[in-house]
Enzyme design. Sequence first.
Site, mmCIF file in Angstrom:
data_model
loop_
_atom_site.group_PDB
_atom_site.id
_atom_site.type_symbol
_atom_site.label_atom_id
_atom_site.label_comp_id
_atom_site.label_asym_id
_atom_site.label_seq_id
_atom_site.Cartn_x
_atom_site.Cartn_y
_atom_site.Cartn_z
ATOM 1 C CG PHE A 49 12.319 7.153 -5.989
ATOM 2 C CD1 PHE A 49 12.204 7.686 -7.277
ATOM 3 C CD2 PHE A 49 11.548 7.691 -4.983
ATOM 4 C CE1 PHE A 49 11.341 8.735 -7.536
ATOM 5 C CE2 PHE A 49 10.679 8.737 -5.225
ATOM 6 C CZ PHE A 49 10.569 9.265 -6.505
ATOM 7 N N GLY B 154 12.888 14.493 8.712
ATOM 8 C CA GLY B 154 11.743 15.382 8.891
ATOM 9 C C GLY B 154 10.831 15.447 7.687
ATOM 10 C CB ALA B 155 11.068 15.109 4.356
ATOM 11 C CB SER C 93 13.483 0.628 -0.679
ATOM 12 O OG SER C 93 12.532 0.762 0.347
ATOM 13 C CE1 TYR D 222 5.212 21.307 -7.799
ATOM 14 C CE2 TYR D 222 7.378 22.182 -8.336
ATOM 15 C CZ TYR D 222 6.003 22.222 -8.466
ATOM 16 O OH TYR D 222 5.410 23.172 -9.276
ATOM 17 C CD GLU E 110 3.689 6.616 -13.259
ATOM 18 O OE1 GLU E 110 4.612 5.780 -13.373
ATOM 19 O OE2 GLU E 110 3.500 7.530 -14.075
ATOM 20 C CD GLN F 19 -22.137 -22.660 8.180
ATOM 21 O OE1 GLN F 19 -22.489 -22.401 9.329
ATOM 22 N NE2 GLN F 19 -22.999 -22.941 7.207
ATOM 23 C CD1 TRP G 221 -8.133 -19.834 9.342
ATOM 24 C CD2 TRP G 221 -7.236 -19.396 7.347
ATOM 25 N NE1 TRP G 221 -8.915 -18.881 8.733
ATOM 26 C CE2 TRP G 221 -8.397 -18.594 7.506
ATOM 27 C CE3 TRP G 221 -6.508 -19.283 6.153
ATOM 28 C CZ2 TRP G 221 -8.839 -17.701 6.526
ATOM 29 C CZ3 TRP G 221 -6.944 -18.398 5.175
ATOM 30 C CH2 TRP G 221 -8.103 -17.615 5.367
ATOM 31 C CD GLU H 143 6.321 3.395 -3.359
ATOM 32 O OE1 GLU H 143 5.520 3.798 -4.233
ATOM 33 O OE2 GLU H 143 7.185 2.530 -3.580
#
Length: 414
Positions: free
Chosen positions: A156, A162-163, A191, A264, A273, A311, A369, A395
């Site tokens: 996609f 610039g966008a 991607s 658009y 979505e 704890q 941890w 996204e």
Amino acid sequence: MFKLTQRLPQLVARSSVSNIARQAAKRNYAALTFSVPTANDAPTSLHSFTEEELMLKDTVSRFAREVVQPKVQEMDEAELMDKDIIKAMFENGVSAECSFMAAILAVEELAKIDPSISALCDIHNTLTNTVIRKYASDELKEKYLTRLATGTVGSFCISEAGAGSDAFALQSRAEDKGDHYILNGGKMWISNSAEADIFVIFANVDPSKGYKGITAFIVEKEWGVEIAKKEKKLGIRSSSTCVLNFDDVRIPKENVLGKVGEGYKYAIDSLNEGRIGIAAQMIGCAQGAFDIALPYMMERKQFGQAIGTFQAMQHQYAEVAVEIEAAKLLTYNAARLKEEGKPFVMEAAMAKWLAAKVAEKASSYAIEWMGGNGFVRETGVEKFYRDAKIGAIYEGTNNIQLQTIAKIIGNKYK
């Protein structure tokens, strides 16, 4: 719908409360009716799934553990997606047509093992396949959806130099030549582009109309889509992210996706979505790190007891568990709203924002941890930490999600 919401306007009109209280009550009514589901005979929890959804969830979970996990570190080090895994994904139905919720569950399960593989699945299913399924002509659906379901990866393509957040500032141009278009320009941060053979590309056919000239096209790689550069990234390294060049790429007129000038709309719809898919990916990322760290904490002993029984540590992992569950419920709710045809844009933004935050927090804590064992690559926790950062970026950045949420809330209270 609840009888309360049906009667509330009349109750407000009859009351003797002040104008301020009356306006507040009306706003509450608007809020109640904004995304409240209709009453069901047997309401269920957000953890209730259909048989199809559970089957796919279980299948993908086994696939991720048995097929993907042994190759995660190798793919990450090589920054390359294993072709056999891609082939196996199709063979196991991970890319087959399914419900939206099932696709979201698949993304989550894959991300518990490898957010990179999850990214490929998400972009392929919730963006590329979805936009073709919703807006393409019957001829294009027949031609491309079968390929996308049986072995061909999709991509996609909207972002440009610039966008980025301002996606409609794109400069790629598709010039009408009668029976075809000539595409020139380029894309960035795309991607799946190294693996894909089918691309959904957004370009402007008439810059004088601004964003209303943006049109979507289905383009095959062999027509001249050039992979100019593959980015070397902090995280999700085996998921390809590339720069694309288009130099006089000839696109048949029939490969316009939907209507000319309405790209658009399709982009906005698809990205809304897609944010649910990214939220699912981040939930899986958080859970994956958590699932490695917790057993270690229950086995590792210091000062005569398991470190997970102190704890201070208990409070930390309890808090993370709460936040993972909260992000999961937001995500599942957004997915169900989308499936039911109800407003979900704000809920999707909320889910993505929180899930991205939780993924960073959970993976960071998981390293702490596990101490030194969390910092080395062999245990796999540090990879989740690197992979988590992308959730706040693609996204729609975290700030864009907050802006979306604030805009919708503001409109409700005007």
